[in-house]
Write an enzyme that holds these catalytic residues in place. Structure first.
Site, PDB file in Angstrom:
ATOM      1  N   ARG A  71      35.559 -48.344 -43.536  1.00 14.57           N
ATOM      2  CA  ARG A  71      34.350 -48.960 -42.987  1.00 14.57           C
ATOM      3  C   ARG A  71      33.189 -48.851 -43.968  1.00 14.57           C
ATOM      4  NH1 ARG A  71      31.064 -46.250 -39.935  1.00 14.57           N
ATOM      5  NH2 ARG A  71      32.665 -45.012 -38.924  1.00 14.57           N
ATOM      6  N   TYR A 124      20.467 -72.935 -39.101  1.00 16.02           N
ATOM      7  CA  TYR A 124      21.741 -72.712 -38.407  1.00 16.02           C
ATOM      8  C   TYR A 124      21.489 -72.085 -37.028  1.00 16.02           C
ATOM      9  CZ  TYR A 124      26.488 -71.034 -37.599  1.00 16.02           C
ATOM     10  OH  TYR A 124      27.731 -70.788 -37.068  1.00 16.02           O
ATOM     11  N   ASP A 208      19.739 -69.016 -47.485  1.00 16.63           N
ATOM     12  CA  ASP A 208      21.082 -69.267 -46.964  1.00 16.63           C
ATOM     13  C   ASP A 208      21.662 -70.411 -47.799  1.00 16.63           C
ATOM     14  OD1 ASP A 208      23.327 -70.219 -45.563  1.00 16.63           O
ATOM     15  OD2 ASP A 208      22.507 -69.628 -43.620  1.00 16.63           O
ATOM     16  N   LYS A 233      32.927 -70.734 -45.009  1.00 24.21           N
ATOM     17  CA  LYS A 233      32.879 -72.157 -45.304  1.00 24.21           C
ATOM     18  C   LYS A 233      33.552 -72.451 -46.649  1.00 24.21           C
ATOM     19  CE  LYS A 233      30.742 -72.021 -41.416  1.00 24.21           C
ATOM     20  NZ  LYS A 233      29.298 -72.020 -41.247  1.00 24.21           N
TER      21      LYS A 233
END
Ligand SMILES: *Cc1c(COP(=O)(O)O)cnc(C)c1O
Length: 419
Positions: A71, A124, A208, A233
């Protein structure tokens, strides 16, 4: 690991080579998947040194591939982060299990009750929810601007935010979806510098970069502090994984990695490997998709059943957006929207006639996807909010893939007959 990559290599080469050294893994030509949740220490002394390196950034284990628990970090994450940093032209990168986990970590790292944030519109949906839904519950206010090429419009949002409280972040998405709105990154950086000079607190500029991705737009070179990308994406590129990343200086990225440990939003070993593999071909996929997109955009522009099209390559010469686009973007990308003649009924008839194009949200995959924003991705907005975002009942958004362009054009042509 990043030492092996001389800065002279171009992004296409870095996409294949950066981040992995065969000497680190039995000379395997390609990176293994390290399926482990925890890591054994060679000695008690080394365990202490590895923890010092991780938490303090000091001591003999700094820069060595020591790990504690997956983690916190693991070899697959190190490799994919080194590759993303190289592609973005940044000193460091942190990778998360989705783009929204990345946006959330940036917000939680920098915003405290009383602070404010400025963001560009359209933005977004998830980012909008973060800054207008979640963060206000923690006492963080926000202001917005829509004309990202106009200094006065950005400055007005900045003044509004400053009137609420210290301005910590300016978050911009450019180009934005589905309108292809452009924000001038260098202009926003200049405005952030002016705020810093005036108030003594310079807001960070976060870009972004999802829509064009690391090969077609380089926010770090344009002065942005943090470059955020939904790796789901174009970098993932096959619509089969979720991931997100942020790159910038080590000083800005290191706290995000530490926060990720608390949030538990690291990318797992298998998905890190899959993403590392996908990044090798991102330039080939993106170039082919953009080529297809240009042909399709020209076909749609000239088609009598198409009312309008918002494609970056068609920004009018002489416009402010065009000037910024020419300076800031290497190419027009492969995601854009258009409207059929008519309304929802015509759009639905068209969608239901398609046989090759898939009707699904998301973008940047190898397959061509199409959506009807008004009834799917932007369903929850009021008609007025949709109109402000350039979305009508006839708007369709395309994410063009890498299929043969003639097959895509034939499918679009036969479906437009139904409009
Ligand atoms: C998809 C997307 C995100 C969110 O990324 P996820 O990986 O889906 O969490 C953020 N910004 C933009 C522009 C996106 O398209």
């Amino acid at each position: 690991m990043s030492d092996e990559t001389p800065p002279v290599w171009r992004p296409e080469t870095l996409a294949v080579r950066a981040g992995y050294d065969p000497a680190s893994a039995a000379n395997a030509a390609k990176p293994p998947i390290y399926m482990t949740s925890t890591f054994a220490y060679a000695s008690a002394r080394q365990a202490k040194d590895i923890h010092e390196a991780y938490f303090e950034g000091t001591g003999p284990e700094v820069g060595r591939p020591g790990h504690i628990y997956a983690r916190l970090s693991h070899p697959g994450l190190d490799m994919v982060e080194a590759r993303l940093a190289a592609l973005d032209g940044a000193e460091a990168a942190a990778v998360f299990n989705s783009g929204m986990a990345t946006h959330s970590a940036i917000a939680l790292a920098h915003l405290r009750p009383g602070d404010s944030v400025v963001f560009s519109r359209p933005i977004y949906g998830g980012t909008n929810g973060l800054y207008t839904g979640l963060m206000p519950a923690f006492g963080v206010s926000h202001a917005e601007f829509t004309d990202g090429c106009d200094r006065a419009s950005i400055a007005a949002a900045v003044e509004e935010a400053l009137s609420h409280g210290p301005l910590k972040l300016i978050v911009i998405e450019t180009p934005a979806n589905p309108t292809a709105a452009i924000v001038d990154i260098a202009l926003v950086v200049d405005i952030a510098d002016a705020v810093g000079a005036r108030t003594g607190l310079r807001p960070l500029v976060v870009v972004d970069n999802t829509l064009l991705g690391p090969l077609m737009q380089r926010p770090i070179a344009l002065g942005a502090d943090l470059c955020m990308t939904s790796l789901t994406k174009y970098c993932g590129g096959h619509s089969d994984l979720l991931a997100g990343g942020v790159s910038g200086s080590e000083a800005l990225v290191a706290p995000l990695r530490l926060l990720r440990t608390t949030l538990g939003s690291h990318l797992d070993p298998y998905t890190s490997w899959l993403l590392l593999r996908s990044m090798e071909t991102v330039h080939v996929r993106v170039e082919r998709a953009m080529d297809n997109a240009r042909h399709i955009a020209e076909f749609l522009r000239d088609h009598p059943k198409v009312a309008s099209i918002l494609y970056l390559g068609f920004l009018p010469e002489g416009s402010a957006a065009r000037a910024v686009y020419d300076r800031q973007c290497k190419a027009a990308g492969s995601t854009f929207s258009f409207a059929v003649v008519g309304g929802e009924a015509e759009a639905f008839r068209f969608l239901d006639r398609l046989t090759l194009l898939r009707f699904a949200v998301s973008l940047g995959g190898s397959e061509t996807l199409i959506t009807h924003p008004a009834t799917t991705t932007h369903y929850a907005l009021t008609p007025a909010e949709r109109a402000a975002g350039g979305i009508t009942d006839a708007t369709l958004r395309l994410s063009v893939g890498i299929e043969h362009v003639e097959d895509l054009l034939a499918d679009l042509a036969q479906a437009l007959d139904a409009v």
